[in-house]
Design a protein around this motif. Structure first.
Motif, short mmCIF file in Angstrom:
data_model
loop_
_atom_site.label_atom_id
_atom_site.label_comp_id
_atom_site.label_asym_id
_atom_site.label_seq_id
_atom_site.Cartn_x
_atom_site.Cartn_y
_atom_site.Cartn_z
N UNK A 237 1.23 -1.22 0.02
CA UNK A 237 -0.14 -0.10 0.14
C UNK A 237 0.65 1.79 0.09
N UNK A 238 2.07 1.44 0.80
CA UNK A 238 2.78 2.03 0.65
C UNK A 238 3.41 1.98 -0.30
N UNK A 239 3.73 1.42 -1.13
CA UNK A 239 4.54 1.40 -2.06
C UNK A 239 3.81 2.20 -3.08
N UNK A 240 2.72 1.51 -3.10
CA UNK A 240 1.68 2.17 -4.56
C UNK A 240 0.94 3.49 -4.29
N UNK A 241 1.02 3.79 -3.12
CA UNK A 241 0.78 5.24 -2.93
C UNK A 241 1.62 6.18 -3.12
N UNK A 242 2.72 6.04 -3.29
CA UNK A 242 3.44 6.68 -3.76
C UNK A 242 4.09 6.74 -5.48
N UNK A 243 3.72 5.78 -6.30
CA UNK A 243 3.35 5.70 -6.78
C UNK A 243 1.78 6.62 -7.66
N UNK B 172 8.68 6.95 -19.30
CA UNK B 172 8.35 5.20 -19.91
C UNK B 172 9.50 4.63 -19.51
N UNK B 173 10.77 4.31 -20.85
CA UNK B 173 11.56 4.10 -20.80
C UNK B 173 12.45 4.04 -19.64
N UNK B 174 12.49 4.61 -18.93
CA UNK B 174 12.99 4.90 -17.39
C UNK B 174 12.95 3.47 -16.53
N UNK B 175 11.77 3.57 -16.47
CA UNK B 175 10.45 2.50 -15.64
C UNK B 175 11.20 1.50 -16.05
N UNK B 176 10.88 1.09 -17.49
CA UNK B 176 10.93 -0.15 -18.12
C UNK B 176 12.14 -0.70 -17.83
N UNK B 177 13.91 0.07 -18.15
CA UNK B 177 14.88 -0.14 -17.35
C UNK B 177 14.99 -0.39 -16.14
N UNK B 178 14.60 -0.16 -15.39
CA UNK B 178 14.62 0.12 -13.37
C UNK B 178 14.54 -1.48 -13.41
N UNK C 116 -0.21 0.97 -15.31
CA UNK C 116 -0.39 0.46 -16.78
C UNK C 116 0.82 -0.43 -16.56
N UNK C 117 0.94 -1.20 -17.49
CA UNK C 117 2.33 -1.76 -17.89
C UNK C 117 3.35 -1.14 -17.60
N UNK C 118 3.78 -0.17 -17.48
CA UNK C 118 4.77 0.89 -17.04
C UNK C 118 5.02 1.51 -15.98
N UNK C 119 3.92 1.31 -15.15
CA UNK C 119 4.30 1.57 -13.73
C UNK C 119 3.94 0.11 -12.90
N UNK C 120 3.40 -0.61 -13.73
CA UNK C 120 3.45 -2.13 -13.08
C UNK C 120 5.35 -2.29 -12.41
N UNK C 121 5.39 -2.00 -14.32
CA UNK C 121 7.61 -2.35 -13.90
C UNK C 121 7.68 -1.76 -12.89
N UNK C 122 8.29 -0.47 -12.53
CA UNK C 122 8.69 0.76 -11.50
C UNK C 122 7.86 0.13 -9.85
N UNK C 123 6.56 -1.11 -10.63
CA UNK C 123 5.80 -1.06 -8.85
C UNK C 123 6.53 -2.68 -8.22
#
Length: 847
Positions: free
Chosen positions: A387-393, A780-786, A411-418
């Motif tokens: 919940x804390x991680x999602x809240x920050x996102x 978006x690309x940086x989220x993916x590479x993380x 979406x797929x990009x925020x899921x990558x970052x999550x």
């Protein structure tokens, strides 16, 4: 009084003088007077190629239903007069009644109607109008997007010629047009005579074919500006940088050029909304909703609840009850989850403006009391972290365990970052887990109880295949004899590899090539993109489109029976989502195509992926394992939905081989740009490997732990040539081949050198410094590479699998094929191709 002077009146006007002023509110709601020139109206009336000839040559009576405050009325009244036709002017009370319009059409023998799609769909809801429209010869649509659903609805009641036009008031009524012949894809056509269309990016540079940009209009139709609005005029009417002395109008519309020279309208820039950082095109959602059976008209709007939380509402009209659960499921298969409306409202009629367009400002506010889940506090440590991680996102919103990650806006990009952030906090999950367990309580339970459980395959399940796979060994000696492929049936021909497989068999004398497609038009566009005019006149001759769907077993009976070889290349190639979506196309679709090929005694070639080898092993072994052509299951992890579905499809093919059917499986590696000219697929932005290169180039930095990782790059034209050669020459007992250029791998270190040759220096940093920098720049690309780099860390800690293709390479060498070396020249051409598309934001010299 005829005694007055009858001398000719002096002409005091010039072509650039104001002809009329018409007020338009556009999307802002604030009226502004557009100043239209004589030359513009003259050009629209007299210089429109075959447009108005085609429309008016058989139209003697034209119905005028446009408001006098809307410029469509000028076309409805002036055009008929100039073309010797009659204008039947409807009263205000007529316009609001579909039944009265129906009587006018019948009583006045109306041949042509000029109408917006919204008003047309409104009229079509009336039984009397549906009867009367059958006598109409020409329907001219403009003012809004003409959707495939509108075309299909009209065709139920009328065989009229349908024209779709586009043009803002500021550019004199209309600027482009096309004749609509099918609902496959409705465009806005090509520019009229003396009208110039530009599609420009944010820097004012022309966009390549297929790349969206803002539509600008230049030429004789462009007006003088706005009445008493000098600032707005300066903003919208700008100098044409491509034609000295000309002015172009900045439309605010998104569009892109198609390979056939027509324009595809993509919606208004100002109908893009941003919800939790995600850009959403409302018109795209409306277009998909329009394609749902039973829905007549649609509109989508973003609203806010009492707490200020944004959500999407999908409005629609229908003459029957719509199962909104099924509607939501349908949209989920066509759109990212964050673009599926949170709420739907069925309206008795869609609100419309006096100009016949959807009145978005008067769309009702829904009752949202049941829209959001009741807030539930996290009960475990894992749930609190989630919940804390999602809240920050999602902008520090209050998030509970009942909240759905995707309904929050993920979406797929925020899921990558999550996933990446959770990994740093010691929780290891995959993106697929987020899709499978979208509520945070479900995900928390999975993490605590089942996080490391993988698909349970057992080696003994594959014993039956050993007698087949053992033949894919260099110990076996075979005779290589040329075998004609005869008539060919190809699926997935509009894909990157599929198109090149078609090109390969066409160039090597195959008699007839049947192509299973969703539409003939898409086939034409794809082949034109890859091969220009080569196939423009072949479609319908040697190349025969077959409209069908591999997921529908009933389609098989309609497939041709004179086929000797089936090449099955179609697949859902995304890597994340619900397994059902992948199973339907990749597994059930393969099963259906196998049944078809078997029923006509055709040989079968299945295009799979080397990814079925997996990246890691289920057990605790530490040594590296080799995945050869004689292997299918060596204990690899098959959690990814795409990989699992392709693996299951391979099993179906092997089952058919056991029964005696002639089948082959081709596992294809990382497909890259053509070796011949470096051309790549149009949706290059979705390529995972390219995304990594983009991040390194834009950040001008690369982590040191990636420098020496081997990179396999398989040029698509070489892959297609290798597959077709093996189909022609390999022995029937040879069933599995690895189509990859893995014996000529390169490294990221080589890419660093190539970028250096271009004047782009990539600094080498520690992985920690690199992560800190890209985390500070949110793209978006940086989220993916993380997520990507964290995945590399994970797999480095587990036993890895190496794909071996030496058996296939040996066979290919015997039939005269050698894989190309990934020379500096190819890598330079690869990088420069995307640099020329402005995909890399870094600066450097062209090569």
């Amino acid at each position: 009084d005829f005694s007055s002077s009858a001398s000719q009146i002096e002409n005091v006007s010039s072509p650039d003088d104001t002809c009329y002023v018409i007020f338009t509110s556009g999307s802002t709601g604030k009226p502004k007077g557009a100043l239209i020139k004589h030359i513009g109206l003259n050009n629209f009336s007299n210089s429109n190629n075959i447009f108005y000839k085609a429309i008016f040559e058989n139209s003697y009576s034209v119905l005028s239903i446009g408001s006098f405050t809307f410029d469509i009325s000028i076309g409805e009244i002036i055009q008929p007069i100039l073309n010797g036709s009659t204008s039947v002017i409807a009263t205000e009370s007529d316009i609001t009644s579909a039944e009265k319009i129906a009587h006018l059409i019948s009583d006045r023998c109306v041949d042509l109607i000029h109408i917006t799609p919204s008003r047309l769909m409104y009229y079509l809801s009336n039984k009397q109008f549906r009867k009367s429209i059958g006598r109409i010869k020409t329907i001219l649509s403009a003012g809004e997007e003409f959707s495939p659903a509108v075309f299909d609805e009209v065709r139920k009641y009328s065989n009229a010629s349908i024209f779709n036009g586009y043009g803002p008031t500021e550019a004199t009524i209309g600027s482009t047009f096309t004749k609509v012949n099918s609902s496959d894809l409705v465009t806005i056509g090509k520019p009229m005579s003396n009208v110039i269309i530009y599609i420009l990016d944010e820097r004012g540079k022309p966009c390549p074919i297929g790349v969206p940009g803002e539509l600008y209009i230049s030429g004789d139709g462009v007006g003088k500006g706005y009445l008493n609005r000098p600032e707005l005029t300066a903003e919208k009417f700008v100098s044409d940088p491509f034609s000295a002395g000309k002015t172009m109008y900045k439309s605010g519309d998104l569009a892109r050029w198609r390979p056939d020279g027509e324009l595809e309208y993509l919606g208004r820039i100002d109908t893009q909304v941003k919800i939790r950082g995600l850009r959403i095109e409302l018109g795209e959602i409306e277009s998909v909703m329009n394609s749902y059976e039973g829905i007549h008209m649609t509109a989508v709007a973003d609203k806010k609840d009492e707490s200020g939380r944004q959500y999407l509402v999908g409005y629609y009209t229908s003459d029957k009850a719509i199962d909104e659960k099924r509607l939501r499921e349908y949209l989920s298969t066509k759109l990212p989850r964050y673009m599926v409306p949170n709420y739907f409202m069925q309206l008795s009629e869609m609100p419309m403006t006096t100009s016949g367009k959807t009145d978005r400002k008067n769309l009702p506010q829904p009752e949202v009391s049941d829209l959001t889940n009741k807030f539930v506090e996290p009960a475990t440590i894992t749930e609190k972290i989630l919940c804390d991680t999602a809240s920050n996102l999602f902008g520090n919103k209050k998030i509970g365990t009942n909240d759905n990650f995707f309904e929050l806006g993920g979406d797929s990009l925020t899921a990558m970052q999550f996933v990446a952030v959770l990994y740093e906090k010691g929780i290891t999950i995959s993106m697929q887990n987020v899709y499978e367990f979208p509520t945070l309580t479900e995900l928390g339970t999975f993490i605590d109880d089942r996080c490391e459980i993988h698909n349970e395959y057992r080696a003994e399940d594959f014993k039956d295949y050993e007698s087949i796979l053992i033949n894919n060994s260099s110990d076996k000696q075979y005779n290589f004899k040329y075998k004609p492929l005869g008539n060919i049936f190809i699926t997935g021909v509009t894909g990157f590899l599929g198109a090149h497989l078609l090109n390969e068999v066409f160039d090597n004398g195959c008699e007839k090539i049947y192509c299973l497609v969703r539409s003939r038009e898409k086939l034409q566009n794809v082949l034109h993109y890859y091969f220009r005019q080569k196939y423009d006149f072949e479609i319908g001759k040697r190349i025969v489109p077959i409209i069908g769907d591999i997921t529908k077993k009933e389609c098989i009976s309609d497939f041709p029976s004179d086929v000797n070889t089936v090449i099955h290349s179609a697949a859902n190639v995304k890597h994340y989502g619900n397994y059902f979506d992948f199973e339907e196309i990749n597994v059930i679709g393969t099963d259906n195509m196998l049944e078809y090929a078997d029923s006509i005694s055709a040989s079968f070639a299945y295009i799979s992926t080397t990814s079925v080898s997996g990246m890691a092993l289920n057990n605790s072994e530490t040594e590296t394992k080799i995945f050869k052509e004689s292997d299918i299951y060596i204990g690899q992890i098959l959690d990814n939905v795409y990989i699992r579905s392709k693996f299951e499809a391979e099993r179906l093919v092997l089952d058919k081989i056991i029964t005696g059917m002639k089948c082959r499986i081709f596992l294809v590696g990382n497909l890259t740009n053509r070796y011949s000219d470096a051309l790549f697929q149009p949706n290059y932005q979705e390529n995972a490997f390219l995304k990594r290169i983009k991040v390194f180039a834009n950040m001008q930095m690369i982590p040191d732990n990636l420098l020496n990782i081997p990179i396999e790059m398989t040029p698509v034209d070489m892959a297609a040539r290798a597959i077709i050669l093996l189909m022609r020459y390999a022995d029937d007992q040879q069933t599995v081949f690895h189509i990859s250029n893995s014996n000529n791998k390169t490294t990221y270190k080589k890419f660093v050198e190539i970028f250096g040759d271009m004047g782009i220096k990539l600094s080498i940093s520690s992985a920690e410094n690199f992560m800190e920098k890209i985390e500070s720049v949110k793209t978006a690309e940086n989220n993916f590479i993380i997520n990507d780099i964290n995945e590399v860390k994970r797999t480095n800690m587990m036993a890895k699998v190496i794909v071996d293709n030496s058996y296939t390479v040996g066979i290919l060498s015997k039939v005269g094929f050698e894989w190309v070396d990934l020379s500096r020249d190819y890598l330079k051409r690869y990088i420069n191709y995307f640099k020329c598309l402005n995909y890399f934001e870094c600066k450097g010299d062209e090569i």
